[in-house]
Design an enzyme around this catalytic site. Structure first.
Site, PDB file in Angstrom:
ATOM      1  CG  HIS A  67       0.190   6.138  -0.762  1.00 63.54           C
ATOM      2  ND1 HIS A  67      -0.933   6.774  -1.253  1.00 63.54           N
ATOM      3  CD2 HIS A  67      -0.204   5.512   0.377  1.00 63.54           C
ATOM      4  CE1 HIS A  67      -1.960   6.540  -0.449  1.00 63.54           C
ATOM      5  NE2 HIS A  67      -1.540   5.771   0.549  1.00 63.54           N
ATOM      6  CG  HIS A 105      -1.760   1.181   1.409  1.00 64.92           C
ATOM      7  ND1 HIS A 105      -3.110   1.177   1.105  1.00 64.92           N
ATOM      8  CD2 HIS A 105      -1.487   2.431   1.865  1.00 64.92           C
ATOM      9  CE1 HIS A 105      -3.619   2.376   1.359  1.00 64.92           C
ATOM     10  NE2 HIS A 105      -2.656   3.152   1.830  1.00 64.92           N
ATOM     11  CD  GLU A 106       2.337   3.853   3.549  1.00 72.93           C
ATOM     12  OE1 GLU A 106       3.064   4.857   3.540  1.00 72.93           O
ATOM     13  OE2 GLU A 106       1.099   3.913   3.604  1.00 72.93           O
ATOM     14  CD  GLU A 165      -5.295   6.144   2.048  1.00 73.94           C
ATOM     15  OE1 GLU A 165      -5.353   5.076   2.672  1.00 73.94           O
ATOM     16  OE2 GLU A 165      -4.226   6.718   1.828  1.00 73.94           O
TER      17      GLU A 165
END
Length: 273
Positions: free
Chosen positions: A148, A144-145, A201
């Site tokens: 980004h 997820h990070e 997100e």
């Protein structure tokens, strides 16, 4: 003298002139294909360099405090997982394979983790220990990070902030009232920042899900991860949740997309075995 109706049009024209429309990543199996607006004068390289400096300062402070964890079992786990995930980033963004990736662990009770622009990863031991994260769940957080960073959500947010600042300065120059400027700022926040924040997100969730699956980590761990996060936030919200707000639809969206990436996970596991 400018007519009242022409001033917003002037702002819009000047802001658009400084923007470029890009898609920082390919869509992948999960189909993330939103076009992003970036200020052309704020380059990827500049943002990466700015964050790299901040990253080095964070590591220096951690080292001076004796909490930069360089050899524990947790650090070895985090590094192993990171290398498997980083190996998959060219699927979404080929140039990211040449980024100067760094992975560091800080021994702290803080429940947090991040991957900044240019591939600078920090994990805090508290997140792993307090939530008793499995390797699959660590991969879900890290994927997820990393997503980004691949999508340049930081640069995108800075571009929006720069746009607001430019509009404010122009408005002041042309005599727009303070109340009008505040209203404009509020409008930008609600019409641009918040919807895109939710969108960002969702993009990070989906790309992270696919990265983890391609690296051989069970995508179902994303569900158990956010269930743990939501349970923890009910009593004392983790730092991670302040920049990654939960929503009632997050787990539903993940569940709907797991079938898209499960074949990738199964293929990855077959190669390992």
């Amino acid at each position: 003298m400018f007519k009242p109706c022409s001033l917003p049009m002037l702002f819009a024209a000047m802001l658009v002139a400084g923007c470029e429309t890009v898609n920082t990543t390919s869509g992948g199996a999960v189909g993330v294909d939103r076009q992003q607006r970036m200020f052309s004068m704020l380059s990827t390289e500049e943002v990466n360099q700015m964050y790299a400096q901040s990253y080095r300062e964070t590591l220096q402070k951690a080292s001076e405090a004796g909490v930069l964890d360089e050899s524990s079992a947790i650090t070895k786990r985090v590094n192993t997982i990171a290398q498997r995930l980083i190996a998959q980033v060219p699927v979404f963004r080929p140039d990211a394979a040449q980024w100067a990736w760094e992975v560091n662990v800080i021994d702290s009770d803080e429940l947090n983790a991040n991957c900044g622009p240019g591939g600078k990863i920090i994990f805090y031991t508290g997140l792993i220990e307090e939530l008793n994260l499995s390797d699959d769940e660590i991969a879900a957080v890290m994927g997820h990070e990393i997503a980004h960073a691949l999508r340049e959500h930081g640069r995108e947010a800075m571009s929006k902030a720069y746009g607001v600042q430019m509009a404010t300065q122009l408005g002041s120059a042309f005599g727009v009232s303070t109340a009008g400027l505040q209203l404009a700022n509020t409008g930008v926040q609600y019409l641009m920042t918040l919807p895109n924040s939710r969108s960002n997100e969702n993009e990070a969730d989906l790309i992270g899900l696919e990265l983890a699956a391609r690296a051989g980590y069970n995508p179902n761990a994303a569900l158990s991860l956010w269930q743990k996060m939501n349970k923890e936030s009910a009593s004392s919200p983790p730092e991670f949740m302040s920049t990654h707000p939960s929503s009632s639809t997050r787990i539903t969206e993940l569940q709907a997309n797991i079938p898209k990436v499960m074949p990738l996970y199964e293929a990855a596991r077959a190669r390992v075995n």
